[in-house]
Design an enzyme around this catalytic site. Sequence first.
Site, PDB file in Angstrom:
ATOM      1  CG  ASP A 279      49.341  46.229  35.634  1.00 29.70           C
ATOM      2  OD1 ASP A 279      49.083  46.339  34.425  1.00 29.70           O
ATOM      3  OD2 ASP A 279      48.642  45.577  36.426  1.00 29.70           O
TER       4      ASP A 279
ATOM      5  CG  ASP B 196      38.128  45.606  31.752  1.00 29.55           C
ATOM      6  OD1 ASP B 196      38.758  44.864  30.978  1.00 29.55           O
ATOM      7  OD2 ASP B 196      38.586  46.670  32.208  1.00 29.55           O
TER       8      ASP B 196
END
Length: 376
Positions: free
Chosen positions: A269, A147
Amino acid sequence: MPIQPVPLNEVWAMRQAVMYPQESISFVQLEDDEKGLHWGLYDSGELVSVISVFDRNGSVQFRKFATRTNWQGKGYGTRLLQYVMDWAHQQGKQNIWCNARLTATAIYKKFGMQATGKTWQQYGLDFIKMEKQLVQTKHMQIIPAIDIIDGKCVRLTQGDYEQKKIYNENPLEVAKEFEDAGLQRLHLVDLDGAKAGAVKNWKVLEAIAGKTSLVIDFGGGIKTEKDVNIVFDSGAALATIGSLAVKNEFEFVKWLLTYGAEKFLLGADVKDEKITVGGWLETTDITIYDFLQKYIGHGVQQVFCTDVSKDGLLAGPSTALYKKIIERFPSLHFIASGGVSNVADLEALAEIGCTGAIVGKAIYENRISLDELKKF
């Protein structure tokens, strides 16, 4: 819209009406129809689409796939064919194939079928064999995650930018460590881009793609076709799409048609089996099952799913949820994400049939060594 067995006389009538209206019923009857399985999809009691399936020594052939003309283009045929694909997979069949009209090959390619052999002519039409392998060696691919914020390798806890921890100033260095350990994939997330709504850290992508052989999926901030082009031009093999697929279906479907569904990794998600968006702050009324069903119908075959209640907590993955999804969509390339804390978690994910697992914090916190990942 139930899918159920259909009497042969109704199957023949549908074949004739849709495929060969100028011919007699006998023309559309197959010699081995009595040995086949014939399924139909109904809408409000009306038979809309039919397909006939035959066992060919461990493989499955489907024939005479027909959808009423005024119902075509609405997803009915897609749903029926996906049902057959899933059935064949559950039955342990080696492959599934059909003799397709050359003009229809694009439809079957959406389901991962590939043209094999040469074309031939029949009834004045061009045909080619389309095939998809269903049974493959069981193997779960480990996909390490990087990330990025401000060009640095970081991890968040449950998507919270206030809970940021910097692990390395140089993401390329981290990527090379993954490559040296024998890993082949990389899940690269542009957190700056996700926050800004436009791709920001494409130079990091370009550097990693240019100096490693890792197959990279890149996500975060992909909102426009310009962003998609930047991602592919910078070296990503796959573009990861999440919230946009929820909020702007029209745009995403356009990209699937323009670039090919195989170029995208769909991100889902999830919280309590419902899709979440907006940095996990907003839970929609869309179930994970409806979400996946819709995009499978558009040709998507690669999905990663994150249970947002688990991500970044090292509390173990949501194996029960992932198992339900895999059982519902057995032909899907399903990648688990979130919660992995040790090798036992990865073994559990492999056991339920995940084709991949994204691992982030467990690596950076030394819960799992790169050497331990070599067994997968």
